[in-house]
Design an enzyme around this catalytic site. Structure first.
Site, PDB file in Angstrom:
ATOM      1  N   ARG A 147       0.822  -1.221   0.000  1.00 47.67           N
ATOM      2  CA  ARG A 147       0.000   0.000   0.000  1.00 47.67           C
ATOM      3  C   ARG A 147       0.852   1.266   0.000  1.00 47.67           C
ATOM      4  O   ARG A 147       0.517   2.268   0.627  1.00 47.67           O
ATOM      5  CB  ARG A 147      -0.964  -0.001   1.205  1.00 47.67           C
ATOM      6  CG  ARG A 147      -1.937  -1.156   1.215  1.00 47.67           C
ATOM      7  CD  ARG A 147      -2.879  -1.141   0.030  1.00 47.67           C
ATOM      8  NE  ARG A 147      -3.734  -2.313   0.035  1.00 47.67           N
ATOM      9  CZ  ARG A 147      -3.476  -3.458  -0.600  1.00 47.67           C
ATOM     10  NH1 ARG A 147      -2.381  -3.555  -1.335  1.00 47.67           N
ATOM     11  NH2 ARG A 147      -4.297  -4.474  -0.528  1.00 47.67           N
ATOM     12  N   SER A 194     -11.660   0.613   2.769  1.00 53.45           N
ATOM     13  CA  SER A 194     -10.770   0.313   3.896  1.00 53.45           C
ATOM     14  C   SER A 194     -10.129   1.610   4.389  1.00 53.45           C
ATOM     15  O   SER A 194      -9.349   2.227   3.670  1.00 53.45           O
ATOM     16  CB  SER A 194      -9.693  -0.678   3.471  1.00 53.45           C
ATOM     17  OG  SER A 194     -10.265  -1.923   3.140  1.00 53.45           O
ATOM     18  N   GLU A 251      -5.185   4.599   6.025  1.00 54.16           N
ATOM     19  CA  GLU A 251      -4.821   4.342   4.634  1.00 54.16           C
ATOM     20  C   GLU A 251      -5.275   5.477   3.720  1.00 54.16           C
ATOM     21  O   GLU A 251      -4.644   5.771   2.706  1.00 54.16           O
ATOM     22  CB  GLU A 251      -5.445   3.024   4.162  1.00 54.16           C
ATOM     23  CG  GLU A 251      -5.149   2.658   2.731  1.00 54.16           C
ATOM     24  CD  GLU A 251      -5.685   1.287   2.342  1.00 54.16           C
ATOM     25  OE1 GLU A 251      -6.133   1.146   1.196  1.00 54.16           O
ATOM     26  OE2 GLU A 251      -5.654   0.376   3.185  1.00 54.16           O
TER      27      GLU A 251
END
EC number: 1.3.1.98
Length: 340
Positions: free
Chosen positions: A165, A239, A335
């Site tokens: 990520r 998310s 995130e």
């Protein structure tokens, strides 16, 4: 190129929060990028690049600069052999549309990324992925405008420094490049096991033993539809937190108390664990706090229950992080990107 004034950001962000952008412009070709940056420079404005708005937050103050809405379209086959096809794709193309098209062409490589919201141009920024696949696995190169040199450049996979990520676009090169095309290579034929555990479990439960790109896409859509709220109905960013990376020793310590906890090896000394599991075990799944709600099917997801300000979201996020820290001595991290 039309530059608009005082645009509500919440209308462009799936969390439906945020103030106004002072200026906003649609980017429909790579020359628009250069012209928009020149406008920003002439007027002393900072710049933010926005795709589908599914992984971005804005504060109540909004953005006192120029927001570029990436709308560059187009998908072109630039190479093909007996094993694979290579595509050059406009950064404004919707990622799931590309996944759908690849499946229809019986190509494998991104089918497990079905239903991930956002654009293909945003995918390399945080190395977007799901269920065992991420964009770096099919990535060849990207084309971008380099704001430092005021020139168009091509970056290779190595240049992007992909990790979990993450990429240079979220690190050392934050704000430097504006991606306008992405090149990926997909393989012809069927995907091969082993598959991500949840995907394989669902395939097994459904009695499926033939694995095609279409079947994997259908399976992932089934899983995601059950686990993830529709942002059109329940505003969210997907998310919200990254899965945690912990030491091998920390994992072993946790598994003494929680033998069911799974760890996925990152390197010799570190393992990835589910942050959703941590939030769930901290007693927060389905919990409402500060006008936000932790999704009752996927604790990684924060839903805007009735919040009208970014402050409510920030308070909920910080409280969740602290509760998890207090219980497990693990600091989880956000995130989702923020305009700044």
């Amino acid at each position: 190129m039309e530059i608009k004034n005082n645009i509500n950001l919440k209308d462009h962000l799936t969390m439906r929060l945020g103030g106004q952008a002072k200026y906003m412009v649609e980017i429909n070709c790579k020359e628009d990028i250069k012209n928009a940056y020149q406008y920003a420079e002439d007027h002393g404005l900072k710049v933010f690049i926005l795709g589908g708005g599914s992984n971005t937050l804005a504060t109540d103050k909004g953005f006192d600069g120029l927001v570029m809405l990436m709308k560059i379209k187009g998908t072109e086959v630039i190479a093909e052999d007996e094993d694979s096809i290579t595509f050059k794709i406009g950064a404004g193309e919707i990622l799931d549309d590309i996944v759908k098209k690849s499946v229809e062409m019986h190509l494998t490589g991104i089918e497990a990324m079905s239903m991930i919201p956002g654009t293909i141009g945003a995918a390399p920024v945080q190395n977007v992925g799901a269920y065992g696949q991420d964009i770096s696995q099919t990535f060849v190169s990207l084309e971008a405008y380099d704001t430092n040199t005021k020139s168009f450049v091509t970056l290779s996979k190595d240049d992007c420094q992909f990790s979990y990520r993450h990429s240079i676009f979220r690190g050392s090169a934050w704000g430097r490049y504006v991606i306008h095309h992405v090149t990926i290579t997909l393989k012809k034929g069927n995907p091969t096991p082993p598959f991500y555990k949840q995907v394989q479990d669902t395939l097994t439960q459904d009695g499926i033993t033939e694995y095609t790109p279409d079947i994997i896409r259908e399976t992932v859509i089934k899983i995601r539809t059950h686990k993830l709220p529709d942002p059109e109905i329940n505003p969210n960013c997907g998310s919200f937190f990254k899965n945690a990376i912990i030491s091998k020793e920390k994992l072993a310590s946790l598994q003494k108390d929680y033998p069911e906890l799974k760890g996925f090896k990152v390197d010799e000394d570190h393992y990835k664990i589910s942050t959703g599991w941590l939030i769930d075990k901290a007693g927060l799944k389905g919990h409402k706090l500060h006008q936000m709600k932790v999704h009752d099917r996927n604790a990684l997801v924060l839903i805007n229950d009735c919040a009208t300000s970014y402050e409510s979201l920030a308070e909920a996020r910080d409280e969740i992080i602290q509760i998890v820290k207090d219980k497990f001595d693990i600091t989880i991290s956000q995130e989702v990107l923020e305009m700044s």
